[in-house]
Design a protein around this motif. Sequence first.
Motif, short mmCIF file in Angstrom:
data_model
loop_
_atom_site.label_atom_id
_atom_site.label_comp_id
_atom_site.label_asym_id
_atom_site.label_seq_id
_atom_site.Cartn_x
_atom_site.Cartn_y
_atom_site.Cartn_z
N THR A 395 47.51 47.41 43.98
CA THR A 395 46.30 46.59 44.03
C THR A 395 45.13 47.46 44.46
O THR A 395 45.18 48.10 45.52
CB THR A 395 46.48 45.43 45.02
OG1 THR A 395 47.57 44.62 44.61
CG2 THR A 395 45.22 44.58 45.09
N SER A 550 46.76 44.61 39.94
CA SER A 550 45.71 43.67 40.32
C SER A 550 44.44 44.42 40.71
O SER A 550 44.49 45.41 41.45
CB SER A 550 46.18 42.79 41.49
OG SER A 550 45.20 41.87 41.86
N ARG A 595 51.48 43.29 48.81
CA ARG A 595 50.74 44.23 47.98
C ARG A 595 50.59 45.58 48.69
O ARG A 595 50.47 45.64 49.91
CB ARG A 595 49.34 43.69 47.67
CG ARG A 595 49.30 42.28 47.10
CD ARG A 595 49.52 42.25 45.61
NE ARG A 595 49.22 40.93 45.09
CZ ARG A 595 48.03 40.53 44.67
NH1 ARG A 595 47.01 41.38 44.70
NH2 ARG A 595 47.85 39.31 44.21
N VAL A 597 47.89 48.29 48.95
CA VAL A 597 46.47 48.18 48.66
C VAL A 597 45.74 49.51 48.80
O VAL A 597 45.87 50.21 49.82
CB VAL A 597 45.82 47.15 49.61
CG1 VAL A 597 44.32 47.04 49.34
CG2 VAL A 597 46.49 45.79 49.44
#
Length: 713
Positions: A395, A550, A595, A597
């Motif tokens: 992400t 994402s 996630r 990140v």
Amino acid sequence: MSFDQSAAADLTLTLSDAGVRIVHEIPGRLRARIAVLGLASLDTNHLAAQFRTIPGVRTVRINADAISVAITHDGTVATRARILSRLSGLRREQLRFRHPDEAAEPSFLPTAGRIALIAGYRLLPRSLVRAIVLAAISPRVLRGLRSLLTEGVTVELLDALAVSLGALRGQFRTAVTTDLMMGLGEYLEETTIRHSSSLLLDLLVPNPETAWIESEGGAVEVPFARVRQGDLVVVNAGEMVPVDGIVRGGSALVNQASITGESVPVSREPGDSIIAGSLIESGNVRIEARKVGDETTTAQIAQLIRESLEQRSDTERLAEKHADRQVYMTLGLGAAALLATRDLRRLSSVFLVDYACPIKLSAPVAVRATMSETVARGILIKGGPSIEKLAEADTFVFDKTGTLTRGTLSVTEVQSLAPEDWPQLRLLALAGSLEEHSQHPIARAVVDAANLQGWRHLPHGDVIFDVGYGLRASVEGNDVLIGSRHFLEGVEGVDFDGHSATVERMVAEGKMLLYIAVAGKPVGLIGLRDELRPDAHETVRRLRGAGVRSMVMLSGDRSVRAEAFGRELGFDEIHAELRPEDKLRILRDLQAAGRKVAFIGDGANDAPALAAADVGISMSQGADIARAAADVTLMDDRIGAVADAREACDQAMRIISSNNAAALGINSALFVAASAGLLAPVVAAMMHNGSTVALLVSAIYRSGLNPPAVHRT
């Protein structure tokens, strides 16, 4: 150019007084012997880096054993003269010497001695040969015993057993040849590893020895350490900028490639910023020093690179543990081969094949090569752990302003609501005539747009500012209002309802609106947007192609504008009207959801999010605190560098994985062959070490690495 051999000969005589002798030269390349290279503990990497700062120099190779240096350059007379001047002017105080605990450069002399011993093996008495061989292999045997006592079972123990078995069997030539093969392999491995690290260290730009400071009596040359903040530093063509600062006089074409990775020179005029390590290609400038010494951009990059070489990723640590476990497997296979065949020769061959070396060395070489490749493209990655985390991130979270956009407003549309009286150009001239009295970013954007259109200034009365709302003035006897809708409608009673469709369209396109009224009537709208970076769309596409699941955008803008930006770029999640503390909350929510990140930001208020993310990426123009908190710093001001970094890290992890698989396959085949008696000890050592070196070299070049010429000039 024509090459003057007689001039070279005359200059050789002159240089000899300085302990320098040119031993070979062709156009664009020279090799010289320098007496100082024979000094003990000399740091040749530091010296080579100094030579690389000479404008026009392409490569520098120092051979300390031969006390010589080979330099390739652009072939011009001026460059050659600069090289010879630097060689003849080399002083001891410019040299750096290694501390006692620093590893010395690998030497080929022990390997050369073993080659000579093998060549003269039959010419020497057997008793003398036995003594020399035992002396030659004793360092390896002692190293193996010491390793067993201090570290347990390691590769060094296997090497000691392999050469000892040959000597115990009375095959001294085999023992020394085996030791030679292992020594040669170690030399090549160490050289390759140092090369992967030096690819990074070569990018360090040494501080100049002196700088020219402007004084009342003219420019004065002072030692670099005496330059202070506020000094006016004079830099001419062909010289390196020694400080970070602001140009106060002159103009120049500046090559910043060694710092930002951008190979296209940029112009610098009074008022422009300039960074240490840049090279003045033409012109000259006077620079007000803002950062000096260890505070300069160059010094900070150098410190980051040195620190990054010490950081090891989980992949590197796991590879080392896995490699150490393989030693037990080698011992087990060797014991099995001995029990089955009673053949010490086979046992020696098995001990010379191990999984540990290629597995243990491949990861750090790939990491250092990748770091060097990315630095060459203006991306500073803080060590192996950051490479690993960036490759794993699924992400990517972008703070909009200053990352996806440039952080500066620009006029994108001028909409006249009374075209007969106020056509677009006249409307823009009106706004520019009044806004030029303000330093607000919106005002500057309007004035810049008017300047581009070649506007004609409209006479007006005093400009009165209502801070936070807008301004008013008299133009041609009419009251003019420019500002927000709230100011014109809510405070001044100007009705824009008849133009709602136009207003809604412009807002939906993500534009910030400036409302204009004359004599109480609406006459125009100016739409402004934070300029989207030209490579923003391509960056998003590349990140998705690299496996990012994402894409999230954070913005303090109103929801309508943020949504317009996010939809245009194809983001999965868009969070608008955020306060600084909201960014950290959103990141933690994503991490709580499983996630991994990566956060990209640039402001001081982004520092907490950069530090909390699995991997933080700071833009080149970011605040100092943001850059300090980030795991990756972009020195080149382009968002595409984020995709460059992700792709490079992905490639590094693929290299490590494929090299490990290749090492397992190759060495398993060698184990089988050695156990079956198909490989003599010497051949086993040669094939094992040869395959290890091949994998390490492959790791360097598969990383995309040939150090760019811009960093060698």
